[in-house]
Design an enzyme around this catalytic site. Structure first.
Site, PDB file in Angstrom:
ATOM      1  N   LYS A  46       0.819  -1.218   0.000  1.00 32.17           N
ATOM      2  CA  LYS A  46       0.000   0.000   0.000  1.00 32.17           C
ATOM      3  C   LYS A  46       0.857   1.275   0.000  1.00 32.17           C
ATOM      4  CE  LYS A  46      -2.212  -1.940   3.458  1.00 32.17           C
ATOM      5  NZ  LYS A  46      -1.870  -3.368   3.244  1.00 32.17           N
ATOM      6  N   ILE A  47       1.880   1.289   0.870  1.00 29.25           N
ATOM      7  CA  ILE A  47       2.682   2.521   0.965  1.00 29.25           C
ATOM      8  C   ILE A  47       3.645   2.635  -0.225  1.00 29.25           C
ATOM      9  CG2 ILE A  47       4.423   3.732   2.346  1.00 29.25           C
ATOM     10  CD1 ILE A  47       3.036   2.518   4.858  1.00 29.25           C
ATOM     11  N   ASP A  53       9.652  -6.426  -5.283  1.00 29.54           N
ATOM     12  CA  ASP A  53       8.707  -7.020  -4.330  1.00 29.54           C
ATOM     13  C   ASP A  53       8.615  -8.511  -4.632  1.00 29.54           C
ATOM     14  OD1 ASP A  53       6.141  -7.819  -2.930  1.00 29.54           O
ATOM     15  OD2 ASP A  53       6.072  -5.677  -2.530  1.00 29.54           O
ATOM     16  N   CYS A 103       8.781  -2.388   3.134  1.00 35.37           N
ATOM     17  CA  CYS A 103       8.349  -3.759   3.433  1.00 35.37           C
ATOM     18  C   CYS A 103       8.234  -3.900   4.949  1.00 35.37           C
ATOM     19  CB  CYS A 103       9.359  -4.759   2.879  1.00 35.37           C
ATOM     20  SG  CYS A 103      10.974  -4.599   3.627  1.00 35.37           S
ATOM     21  N   PRO A 104       7.509  -4.905   5.410  1.00 36.44           N
ATOM     22  CA  PRO A 104       7.408  -5.105   6.870  1.00 36.44           C
ATOM     23  C   PRO A 104       8.714  -5.674   7.426  1.00 36.44           C
ATOM     24  CG  PRO A 104       6.207  -6.823   5.706  1.00 36.44           C
ATOM     25  CD  PRO A 104       6.735  -5.896   4.653  1.00 36.44           C
ATOM     26  N   THR A 141      11.435   4.457   6.175  1.00 42.55           N
ATOM     27  CA  THR A 141      10.285   4.877   6.985  1.00 42.55           C
ATOM     28  C   THR A 141       9.503   3.639   7.436  1.00 42.55           C
ATOM     29  OG1 THR A 141       8.934   5.126   4.994  1.00 42.55           O
ATOM     30  CG2 THR A 141       9.990   7.127   5.832  1.00 42.55           C
ATOM     31  N   SER A 142      10.108   2.441   7.316  1.00 42.22           N
ATOM     32  CA  SER A 142       9.343   1.226   7.632  1.00 42.22           C
ATOM     33  C   SER A 142       9.598   0.733   9.056  1.00 42.22           C
ATOM     34  CB  SER A 142       9.629   0.151   6.607  1.00 42.22           C
ATOM     35  OG  SER A 142       8.933   0.463   5.417  1.00 42.22           O
ATOM     36  N   ARG A 143      10.691   0.035   9.269  1.00 41.50           N
ATOM     37  CA  ARG A 143      11.055  -0.395  10.625  1.00 41.50           C
ATOM     38  C   ARG A 143      12.576  -0.334  10.746  1.00 41.50           C
ATOM     39  NH1 ARG A 143       6.633   0.620  11.602  1.00 41.50           N
ATOM     40  NH2 ARG A 143       4.986  -0.615  12.592  1.00 41.50           N
ATOM     41  N   ASP A 150      13.147   7.463   9.594  1.00 41.28           N
ATOM     42  CA  ASP A 150      12.053   7.814  10.513  1.00 41.28           C
ATOM     43  C   ASP A 150      11.947   6.750  11.599  1.00 41.28           C
ATOM     44  OD1 ASP A 150       9.733   9.385  11.300  1.00 41.28           O
ATOM     45  OD2 ASP A 150       8.507   7.723  10.550  1.00 41.28           O
ATOM     46  N   GLU A 153      14.745   2.201  18.784  1.00 45.01           N
ATOM     47  CA  GLU A 153      13.980   3.420  19.058  1.00 45.01           C
ATOM     48  C   GLU A 153      13.097   3.341  20.295  1.00 45.01           C
ATOM     49  OE1 GLU A 153      11.663   3.464  15.325  1.00 45.01           O
ATOM     50  OE2 GLU A 153       9.842   3.127  16.530  1.00 45.01           O
ATOM     51  N   HIS A 205       9.824   8.355  14.180  1.00 44.21           N
ATOM     52  CA  HIS A 205       8.685   7.487  13.827  1.00 44.21           C
ATOM     53  C   HIS A 205       7.374   8.282  13.790  1.00 44.21           C
ATOM     54  CE1 HIS A 205       7.473   2.996  13.832  1.00 44.21           C
ATOM     55  NE2 HIS A 205       6.659   3.699  13.065  1.00 44.21           N
TER      56      HIS A 205
END
Ligand code: NAI
Length: 328
Positions: free
Chosen positions: A154-155, A174, A204-205, A231-233, A257, A262, A294
């Site tokens: 989605k993102i 992907d 991606c997650p 900006t994911s993890r 981010d 964190e 984040h």
């Protein structure tokens, strides 16, 4: 439902209270994050509501089960902070907000690229000191760049659509290519993606497969001077190695981010404390690194969607014992 809301900041409270008028849940707000130190606060609440840095480990979930928790709802899309196997073992349902606003994260990603790419953060600081010199603030134009989007869910898909207006070449990677993405970007294999991307943005997650996906072995395959955006993890990057590659110039720019450690720092004002995390402190010394805490999700639109979906998740569970947004 009686719900204990952990990691609740003023903005969470405001949006959840506003939209709860039509749900009528009994919300109790706790500012600390859920951890082994704070989980006693959840005693007697069938619903527990958490955010990205709450530690929903197996040990915490074992205790929550004793306290009568039946559903854990994260106010996020990602759910890597929750031990799903432990929750399943205790019959606790885990639910999330699958798509509250891909636009929020996508626009923030673009903002990071443009800020660092045009040195706006430096210009802002100079102007505040009445220094209007522009030497050293040369940037680049996106039309001259190849941007690689890793993860086209989605993102990532929204990032690709937003980027398409800038005239850059867009590569995509992907495990499950998507036809809509092919209108704007070219799917390539991993080596081509690594070799040809001037800018790599991760969407991606965090899973065992993607943990430290940019590491000692993979970073050398990237273009010299590559600009990495995460900006994911945080744990998608091996931060120590990233610092090494920032020092030798392999990585030309970094915008993050999220940060792998964190949880002990983000969402708190630590401005009067001595920095204790050496990697984070080192990252903040680089002029070509931008760190935000984040907050890519943090828009009025996203907060409304998060509140409505989260409250709806609890209501659906109360009504049916299940939830369309369950994970695991
Ligand atoms: P999504 O589930 O729609 O898309 C993820 C994509 O990654 C999927 O297309 C999937 O096939 C792909 N993928 C998974 N493993 C992969 C692998 N090993 N190699 C290549 N591709 C892989 O997720 P969505 O909504 O786009 O979110 C992406 C991530 O963004 C979330 O998992 C979350 O960690 C992060 N996020 C960060 C926020 C922030 O405030 N900074 C806010 C919201 C999400």
């Amino acid at each position: 439902m009686k719900i204990a809301v952990f990691s609740s900041k003023s903005y969470d409270r405001q949006s959840l209270e506003r939209y709860n008028v039509s749900f009528g849940h009994e919300l109790t707000f706790f500012e600390p994050r859920l951890s082994s130190n704070t989980l006693a606060l959840a005693r007697g609440f069938p619903g527990v509501c958490i955010f990205v840095n709450d530690a929903c480990t197996a040990a915490v979930i074992d205790e929550l089960a004793q306290y009568g928790t039946r559903i854990i709802a994260t106010r996020s899309a990602g759910y890597n902070q929750i031990d799903l196997a432990a929750a399943k073992q205790h019959g606790i349902l885990v639910v999330r907000v699958p798509a509250y606003s891909p636009n929020a994260v996508s626009e923030f990603t673009l903002a990071l690229i443009l800020t660092l790419g045009r040195k706006i953060h430096k210009a802002y600081n100079r102007s505040r000191e009445f220094n209007f010199e522009i030497a050293g603030l040369e940037g680049f134009e996106l039309r001259d760049k190849t941007v690689g989007v890793f993860g086209t869910g989605k993102i990532g898909q929204m990032v690709i659509k937003n980027l398409s207006g800038f005239g850059c070449r867009i590569l995509a990677y992907d495990k499950f290519p998507n036809d809509e993405v092919k209108r704007y970007a070219t799917y390539v294999d991993g080596p081509t993606f690594a070799r040809e991307s001037d800018i790599i943005t991760l969407h991606c997650p965090l899973t065992p497969e993607t943990h430290h996906i940019l590491n000692q072995e993979t970073l050398p395959y990237l273009k010299d001077g590559v600009f990495i955006v995460n900006t994911s993890r945080g744990a998608l990057l091996d931060t120590r190695k990233v610092i090494t590659f920032l020092k030798n110039g392999k990585i030309g720019m970094l915008a993050i981010d999220v940060y792998e450690e964190e949880a002990d720092y983000f969402y708190q004002d630590l401005s009067d404390k001595i920095p204790t995390n050496d990697e984070l402190a080192r990252l903040l010394t680089f002029p070509n690194v931008l760190v935000t805490s984040h907050m890519a999700f943090l828009t009025d639109h996203a907060l409304r969607n998060i509140a409505e979906t989260t409250l709806g998740n609890f209501a659906e569970f109360e009504r049916t014992g299940q939830c369309a947004n369950q994970v695991g």
